[in-house]
Design a protein around this motif. Sequence first.
Motif, PDB file in Angstrom:
ATOM      1  N   GLU A 195     109.317  50.050  11.164  1.00 19.85           N
ATOM      2  CA  GLU A 195     109.287  49.175  12.331  1.00 19.85           C
ATOM      3  C   GLU A 195     108.142  48.176  12.189  1.00 19.85           C
ATOM      4  N   ARG A 196     108.342  46.961  12.646  1.00 20.91           N
ATOM      5  CA  ARG A 196     107.256  45.981  12.724  1.00 20.91           C
ATOM      6  C   ARG A 196     106.934  45.746  14.199  1.00 20.91           C
ATOM      7  N   TRP A 197     105.667  45.957  14.564  1.00 18.48           N
ATOM      8  CA  TRP A 197     105.209  45.766  15.932  1.00 18.48           C
ATOM      9  C   TRP A 197     104.404  44.464  16.041  1.00 18.48           C
ATOM     10  N   TYR A 198     104.516  43.836  17.212  1.00 15.92           N
ATOM     11  CA  TYR A 198     103.842  42.568  17.492  1.00 15.92           C
ATOM     12  C   TYR A 198     102.814  42.816  18.597  1.00 15.92           C
ATOM     13  N   LEU A 199     101.535  42.657  18.239  1.00 17.87           N
ATOM     14  CA  LEU A 199     100.447  42.934  19.176  1.00 17.87           C
ATOM     15  C   LEU A 199      99.785  41.633  19.622  1.00 17.87           C
ATOM     16  N   TYR A 200      99.639  41.497  20.957  1.00 10.43           N
ATOM     17  CA  TYR A 200      99.033  40.290  21.538  1.00 10.43           C
ATOM     18  C   TYR A 200      97.812  40.685  22.369  1.00 10.43           C
ATOM     19  N   VAL A 201      96.752  39.879  22.263  1.00  7.20           N
ATOM     20  CA  VAL A 201      95.606  39.953  23.168  1.00  7.20           C
ATOM     21  C   VAL A 201      95.528  38.595  23.859  1.00  7.20           C
ATOM     22  N   ILE A 202      95.720  38.577  25.185  1.00  7.79           N
ATOM     23  CA  ILE A 202      95.910  37.330  25.929  1.00  7.79           C
ATOM     24  C   ILE A 202      94.811  37.158  26.977  1.00  7.79           C
ATOM     25  N   PRO A 203      94.108  36.022  26.989  1.00 10.28           N
ATOM     26  CA  PRO A 203      93.100  35.765  28.025  1.00 10.28           C
ATOM     27  C   PRO A 203      93.757  35.544  29.390  1.00 10.28           C
ATOM     28  N   THR A 204      93.096  35.983  30.439  1.00 17.66           N
ATOM     29  CA  THR A 204      93.589  35.788  31.804  1.00 17.66           C
ATOM     30  C   THR A 204      92.431  35.449  32.736  1.00 17.66           C
ATOM     31  N   GLU A 205      92.703  34.620  33.732  1.00 18.96           N
ATOM     32  CA  GLU A 205      91.689  34.272  34.717  1.00 18.96           C
ATOM     33  C   GLU A 205      91.499  35.382  35.747  1.00 18.96           C
ATOM     34  N   VAL A 206      92.472  36.251  35.892  1.00 19.92           N
ATOM     35  CA  VAL A 206      92.397  37.332  36.882  1.00 19.92           C
ATOM     36  C   VAL A 206      91.587  38.481  36.301  1.00 19.92           C
ATOM     37  N   THR A 207      90.467  38.792  36.941  1.00 13.76           N
ATOM     38  CA  THR A 207      89.631  39.903  36.478  1.00 13.76           C
ATOM     39  C   THR A 207      89.755  41.112  37.395  1.00 13.76           C
ATOM     40  N   VAL A 208      90.289  40.953  38.614  1.00  8.33           N
ATOM     41  CA  VAL A 208      90.549  42.075  39.504  1.00  8.33           C
ATOM     42  C   VAL A 208      91.707  41.690  40.429  1.00  8.33           C
ATOM     43  N   GLU A 209      92.638  42.626  40.611  1.00  2.19           N
ATOM     44  CA  GLU A 209      93.799  42.368  41.465  1.00  2.19           C
ATOM     45  C   GLU A 209      94.224  43.660  42.141  1.00  2.19           C
ATOM     46  N   LEU A 210      94.426  43.600  43.448  1.00  2.00           N
ATOM     47  CA  LEU A 210      94.971  44.720  44.197  1.00  2.00           C
ATOM     48  C   LEU A 210      96.488  44.686  44.036  1.00  2.00           C
ATOM     49  N   THR A 211      97.023  45.573  43.209  1.00  3.37           N
ATOM     50  CA  THR A 211      98.441  45.508  42.871  1.00  3.37           C
ATOM     51  C   THR A 211      99.330  46.289  43.830  1.00  3.37           C
ATOM     52  N   ALA A 212      98.778  47.241  44.577  1.00  2.00           N
ATOM     53  CA  ALA A 212      99.591  48.012  45.526  1.00  2.00           C
ATOM     54  C   ALA A 212      98.704  48.565  46.628  1.00  2.00           C
ATOM     55  N   ALA A 213      99.214  48.528  47.859  1.00  2.00           N
ATOM     56  CA  ALA A 213      98.583  49.167  49.020  1.00  2.00           C
ATOM     57  C   ALA A 213      99.718  49.704  49.877  1.00  2.00           C
ATOM     58  N   ASP A 214     100.197  50.898  49.543  1.00  2.00           N
ATOM     59  CA  ASP A 214     101.360  51.493  50.193  1.00  2.00           C
ATOM     60  C   ASP A 214     100.901  52.349  51.365  1.00  2.00           C
ATOM     61  N   ALA A 215     101.210  51.884  52.581  1.00  2.00           N
ATOM     62  CA  ALA A 215     100.748  52.552  53.795  1.00  2.00           C
ATOM     63  C   ALA A 215     101.787  53.530  54.304  1.00  2.00           C
ATOM     64  N   TRP A 216     101.420  54.825  54.374  1.00  2.00           N
ATOM     65  CA  TRP A 216     102.244  55.855  54.991  1.00  2.00           C
ATOM     66  C   TRP A 216     101.701  56.120  56.399  1.00  2.00           C
ATOM     67  N   SER A 217     101.793  57.336  56.901  1.00  7.01           N
ATOM     68  CA  SER A 217     101.314  57.625  58.257  1.00  7.01           C
ATOM     69  C   SER A 217      99.805  57.822  58.301  1.00  7.01           C
ATOM     70  N   ARG A 218      99.304  58.702  57.442  1.00  7.77           N
ATOM     71  CA  ARG A 218      97.864  58.980  57.419  1.00  7.77           C
ATOM     72  C   ARG A 218      97.252  58.747  56.036  1.00  7.77           C
ATOM     73  N   VAL A 219      97.998  58.096  55.163  1.00  2.00           N
ATOM     74  CA  VAL A 219      97.526  57.853  53.800  1.00  2.00           C
ATOM     75  C   VAL A 219      97.874  56.424  53.396  1.00  2.00           C
ATOM     76  N   ILE A 220      96.939  55.753  52.734  1.00  2.00           N
ATOM     77  CA  ILE A 220      97.235  54.484  52.059  1.00  2.00           C
ATOM     78  C   ILE A 220      96.984  54.705  50.568  1.00  2.00           C
ATOM     79  N   TRP A 221      98.005  54.456  49.758  1.00  2.00           N
ATOM     80  CA  TRP A 221      97.894  54.625  48.311  1.00  2.00           C
ATOM     81  C   TRP A 221      97.493  53.267  47.712  1.00  2.00           C
ATOM     82  N   LEU A 222      96.370  53.244  47.035  1.00  2.00           N
ATOM     83  CA  LEU A 222      95.806  52.000  46.506  1.00  2.00           C
ATOM     84  C   LEU A 222      95.875  51.988  44.985  1.00  2.00           C
ATOM     85  N   LYS A 223      96.227  50.829  44.426  1.00  2.00           N
ATOM     86  CA  LYS A 223      96.253  50.655  42.979  1.00  2.00           C
ATOM     87  C   LYS A 223      95.791  49.245  42.651  1.00  2.00           C
ATOM     88  N   ALA A 224      94.990  49.118  41.606  1.00  2.00           N
ATOM     89  CA  ALA A 224      94.456  47.798  41.233  1.00  2.00           C
ATOM     90  C   ALA A 224      94.256  47.729  39.736  1.00  2.00           C
TER      91      ALA A 224
END
Length: 545
Positions: A195-224
């Motif tokens: 197999e031949r694999w293609y590896l990329y390292v890509i610059p991005t301006e985003v250094t922090v992002e809140l990707t999920a904030a799932d609100a239930w009844s007494r819990v908020i699940w956070l992912k960033a």
Amino acid sequence: MKSIVSKLLALIALAGLFGSCIENDIPYPVVELEIVSLEGEGFTVAPTAIDRAARTVTLTLEEQTDIRSVKINSVAFNEPDTRTDRPLAGESFDFRNPIEVILSLYQDYLWTLSAEQQISRSFTVEGQVGATEWDLKNHIARVYVPEGHDLRAVKVTSLKLGPEGITDMSPSAEELTTFESVRYVDICYHGDIEERWYLYVIPTEVTVELTAADAWSRVIWLKAMGESGKEVGFRYRLAGSEEWLEVADVQADGGTFTARLVVEPESTYEVQAYCGEESSPIRSVTTEGEAQLPNCGLESWCTLKDIIYPYLENDEPFWGTGNVGAAVAGATLTNKSTDIRPGSSGTYSARLESLFANVAGIGKFAAGNLYTGTYVKNVGTNGIITFGRPFTLRPTALRLWMKYECGAVDKIKGLPAGTELKEGDPDKGSIYIALGTWTKEEYGITQDKDGPRTYGTDSSPICIDTRNESTFFDPHSKDVVGYGELVMDYSTPEWTQVTIPIDYVATDRRPTHIIVVCTSSRYGDYFTGSTKSLMYVDDIELLYD
């Protein structure tokens, strides 16, 4: 005299139902053939990987197994005289494509065998932002780094592209330092798979992002996502407040981080993620409410036409039992009891008894049960029921009081594929909860004598037909959002409070229905268990934190 006449009428009705089941216009009996287990080298087959309805078996290959040559050592069928159109046991197969086999006895049944192989892969670099993106079909992996990162001096922190211990790779991770453009990595395993694999390292301006904030009844699940190696975390505050609070117990994994925030129901919060000195935009989320199930204290009961139901006569039914089916033999599986849990303010609990329901020796084993749903009708000595009630909240656990007398198995008719249980073994009591997005169109159908028929409804969508094992509830089906179960092969003679955590497949999926099932014999749908098993249940409660 009246009692004798009633029993004779029930016997006649039961005999008629039996008779309706054995009419057959063809010269041979209809025996549906099934693969019940399959074993071999370098793979496993879980009981849930055998789909009787679809007639498929899925092998889970170990990482080092050569998918081109998978050896099957043994295969078992539900009928010992089953023939196959091609040998299986002792043969090796190329599972890059599915394998078809025809099972024959009186009729032919086409089954399909396929294989899944998960290879654990990694590609990470120092200072990476977020998680690695994988395109397995095209052999591409991408990682992101902050804008300004020197792409001529990238430090690869992990690189694994093939099976562990048998993969040759060129160039090595140590030789990969420059990523000003795509880098090619060639791998070889099993001697000639390349197999031949293609590896990329890509610059991005985003250094922090809140990707999920799932609100239930007494819990908020956070992912960033953020930059690995820097301090990361979350802040939150009640809407309208000026003071930010720090979220405790943040779990970081490379360029991603997560947390579970305990909050109050029906409230609005503001949350944000941070990485080093940078913060994500503020996001506002509102938590859900809370609700308990109707008659969760099991105080409401009624008797209609000599059958006991777990609700008041004029109430909308929420809970169901197998009492309608057992009533043909004059038996009651589930009844109210004045044996209540300690400290209860109520009067009743539910008593679930497994027994052999029969009239003059004609009948079947039946498990005491209580479930969210409806008993639809009897079909001979079998039953058709529906599971589920509308519910859109996401509790985190089921808590209830119970006690259980575990009998020795004395009735065996059938068992799930791969399950070993013999007479004299301890029976298994079971309590489980499931939340999902089932529909009557997909889960509410069974094969009736006149063809497919839908018994599921919008309110109670899952049809369980004890004549047809393919309709039995599958906790691993694609529409299950959350599931938790307690299985007991031991007696609990005193009232005990138990908590059953619910495992969710994702935090952003909302269910449409809820299922709660309590049974004194886990394999009652297969007419297997102990006539000595007895369960008491009281004060069922949903937890939300």
